[in-house]
Design a protein around this motif. Structure first.
Motif, PDB file in Angstrom:
ATOM      1  N   GLY A 255     -32.737  14.497-109.661  1.00 21.72           N
ATOM      2  CA  GLY A 255     -33.747  13.428-109.456  1.00 21.72           C
ATOM      3  C   GLY A 255     -34.901  13.565-110.576  1.00 21.72           C
ATOM      4  N   SER A 256     -35.497  12.525-110.923  1.00 22.15           N
ATOM      5  CA  SER A 256     -36.676  12.678-112.099  1.00 22.15           C
ATOM      6  C   SER A 256     -37.548  11.553-111.634  1.00 22.15           C
TER       7      SER A 256
ATOM      8  N   ILE B 210     -29.097   6.084-111.172  1.00 21.39           N
ATOM      9  CA  ILE B 210     -29.655   5.151-110.176  1.00 21.39           C
ATOM     10  C   ILE B 210     -31.062   5.172-109.721  1.00 21.39           C
ATOM     11  N   THR B 211     -31.626   4.060-109.664  1.00 20.73           N
ATOM     12  CA  THR B 211     -33.314   3.842-109.629  1.00 20.73           C
ATOM     13  C   THR B 211     -33.718   3.358-108.041  1.00 20.73           C
ATOM     14  N   VAL B 212     -34.364   4.401-107.574  1.00 23.40           N
ATOM     15  CA  VAL B 212     -34.709   3.851-106.036  1.00 23.40           C
ATOM     16  C   VAL B 212     -36.237   4.291-106.053  1.00 23.40           C
ATOM     17  N   THR B 213     -36.915   3.735-104.918  1.00 23.32           N
ATOM     18  CA  THR B 213     -38.422   4.078-104.565  1.00 23.32           C
ATOM     19  C   THR B 213     -38.457   4.840-103.644  1.00 23.32           C
TER      20      THR B 213
ATOM     21  N   GLN C 179     -35.555   8.228-110.853  1.00 23.48           N
ATOM     22  CA  GLN C 179     -34.458   8.268-111.173  1.00 23.48           C
ATOM     23  C   GLN C 179     -33.380   9.381-110.662  1.00 23.48           C
ATOM     24  N   PHE C 180     -31.918   9.169-110.341  1.00 18.47           N
ATOM     25  CA  PHE C 180     -31.117  10.033-110.082  1.00 18.47           C
ATOM     26  C   PHE C 180     -29.855   9.857-110.969  1.00 18.47           C
ATOM     27  N   ALA C 181     -29.708  10.993-111.725  1.00 15.68           N
ATOM     28  CA  ALA C 181     -28.469  10.960-112.376  1.00 15.68           C
ATOM     29  C   ALA C 181     -27.411  11.756-111.432  1.00 15.68           C
TER      30      ALA C 181
END
Length: 523
Positions: free
Chosen positions: A173-174, A216-219, A235-237
């Motif tokens: 995650g970043s 994927i992008t999450v909040t 963002q999670f790779a």
């Protein structure tokens, strides 16, 4: 010491005790002489410090200790001389403005236990509703366990993951291109649709195949426990190392062995025993209500207001706690507030039946042994912090009221068992549904009784709202243990899962501090 009764109305009593200044001073002087040989002071040989200097150094402390002693003795004398049986701890006050060198006036306010005529315990007739455990119920319990012990097997590499499938993933995650602490994991299992990770994470993995890589992008939720991540976009790779599908669970000896049992038959035997224990608890509840109804029908005597208030506060606190867990707490609180008098009546009836059972027990030699009491104290001490447990044990052993409160539930159960042994009991086989319906019918009858001046000892709470549960449900199963937290901050906080339909696991209660001993009187 002069004692004057100032109130004698119903169960209320009040006394005024005057302790002459000379008596107090004499006892202080005696304490000075007692400790003088142990006092050390520069310029004086051991044991030769003048009494006036000892008094100057320790007089205030000795006076306070003496006042506590004489006040406690005055309370004991009032109780003994008047043969009083206090319902609760008496309220003891030292006259306002008391100063050393003056007479002390102590007021003692209390309620006494009523005189209760123990009923004849012969001739009680009870019906015991018994529920044979059917094989179908055992099989259903077995299937429930199997559903909780899911296993997964590798799916074909071409399978697109869907809800219910398990993924084995690596992820990093970043935020704004910078990795954050705890946002990385290897070989992490994730079941799509489990709600294990924060909103949006699992949904974006629907349709992936073994070997896929996806960003994927999450909040993070605004109320996320880690404040530096709350409300942030991340963002999670993700690398999908394996898509797995649920494997069929075979109910055989191997399954039982995976649970630590010798065979499937042993597992079924264990489940049958658990189901019997559950239904036996329901049977006892229903039979106990019959018993209490019979006892209550022929007894109506005044009960101490403070005991009723204490019982009511327990009921009310439980109702409010349950209401706070409801989806619409304000509505539930408003509903129970409208029926506050009913719950107070329930508290009154509980107290009355408690006193009646106590009288029956005393008349018939029912006792809680010292060994049983020691076990109770040790069990209760476990809810305190380790460093406070010994102090709690000492507190209970030195405070009769605290010990009595701890002892009461076990004593009541023993009296009920004694009465069951005396009663003429007829058995009737019913289904579990019929037994539960009988208990529910008792609850509905309880609602009607709550509107009368008396209320039932173990009245169940009403069924109109989730908040209205029985205040002390002894047979309730312990809550399921909470699953261990994942290291990845992408995991959704268990307490925040508003859409989780399973009952939330109970949080372990915080360790309490041992109660400080109450002073004999307040100035």
């Amino acid at each position: 010491m002069q004692i004057k009764e100032t109130t004698n109305e119903g169960l209320k009593r009040a006394y005024e005790v005057t302790i002459p200044a000379a008596e107090i001073a004499g006892r202080v002087e005696a304490e000075v002489k007692k400790i003088a040989p142990q006092v050390r002071m520069p310029g004086f040989r051991p044991g030769k410090v003048p009494a006036n200097l000892v008094k100057k150094m320790h007089g205030e402390q000795l006076h306070a200790q003496t006042m506590n002693d004489v006040i406690r003795e005055s309370v004991d004398k009032v109780m003994q001389d008047n043969q009083l049986r206090p319902a609760m701890q008496p309220a003891v006050d030292l006259n306002e403005g008391y100063e050393e060198g003056k007479d002390a006036v102590v007021t003692i306010d209390l309620e006494v236990l009523p005189e209760v005529e123990a009923p004849d315990v012969e001739g009680l007739k009870l019906e015991r509703l018994t529920v044979p455990v059917a094989d179908e119920a055992v099989e259903e319990a077995l299937q429930n366990i199997a559903s909780q012990q899911k296993s997964y097997k590798d799916a074909p590499k071409t399978r697109k993951a869907k809800e219910g499938d398990q993924l084995i993933i690596d992820f990093v995650g970043s935020i704004d291109g910078e990795e954050f602490e705890g946002g990385k994991a290897d070989d992490a299992p994730l079941v799509i649709g489990s709600g294990q990770f924060i909103p949006g994470f699992e949904e974006q993995l629907t349709g992936v195949k073994t070997g896929d890589e996806k960003t994927i992008t999450v909040t993070f939720p605004e109320d996320y426990p880690a404040e530096h991540l709350a409300g942030k976009d991340a963002q999670f790779a993700v690398t999908v190392k394996q898509v797995k599908v649920e494997d069929e669970t075979k109910l055989d000896d191997s399954f039982a062995e995976s649970l630590g049992l010798d065979s499937l038959d042993k597992l079924k035997e264990l489940l049958r025993g658990q189901l019997e224990q559950e239904t036996n608890g329901l049977t006892r509840t229903q039979m106990k209500r019959q018993l209490l109804d019979q006892l209550a029908a022929g007894h109506d005597f005044p009960v101490p207001d403070k005991m009723v208030e204490a019982e009511f506060e327990q009921i009310w606190a439980q109702l409010q706690q349950e209401a706070s867990r409801d989806e619409n707490p304000e509505h539930v609180l408003k509903e129970i507030e409208a029926e506050k008098d009913d719950y107070r009546n329930i508290a009154e009836r509980r107290v009355r039946l408690g006193l009646l059972l106590s009288e029956i027990g005393q008349k018939n030699g029912v006792e809680v042994s010292q060994q049983e009491m020691s076990m109770l104290i040790q069990q209760a001490a476990q809810q305190y912090r380790p460093e406070d447990r010994e102090r709690f044990i000492q507190y209970v052993q030195s405070e009769p009221m605290a010990a009595a409160q701890l002892r009461a539930p076990l004593y009541e159960d023993k009296v009920v068992d004694f009465l069951f042994d005396k009663a003429d009991i007829t058995d009737r086989k019913v289904t579990r549904e019929e037994l539960e319906a009988a208990i529910e019918a008792d609850e509905e009858a309880e609602e009607a009784k709550a509107k009368k001046p008396a209320a039932k000892k173990k009245a169940p709470a009403k069924k109109k709202a989730p908040a209205k549960k029985e205040a002390a449900k002894k047979d309730e199963k312990p809550a399921a243990k909470k699953a261990p937290a994942k290291k990845a901050p992408a995991k959704k906080a268990a307490a925040k899962k508003a859409d989780d339909k399973k009952p939330a696991a109970k949080k372990a209660p915080a360790k309490k501090k041992a109660p400080a001993k109450k002073p004999a009187a307040k100035k």
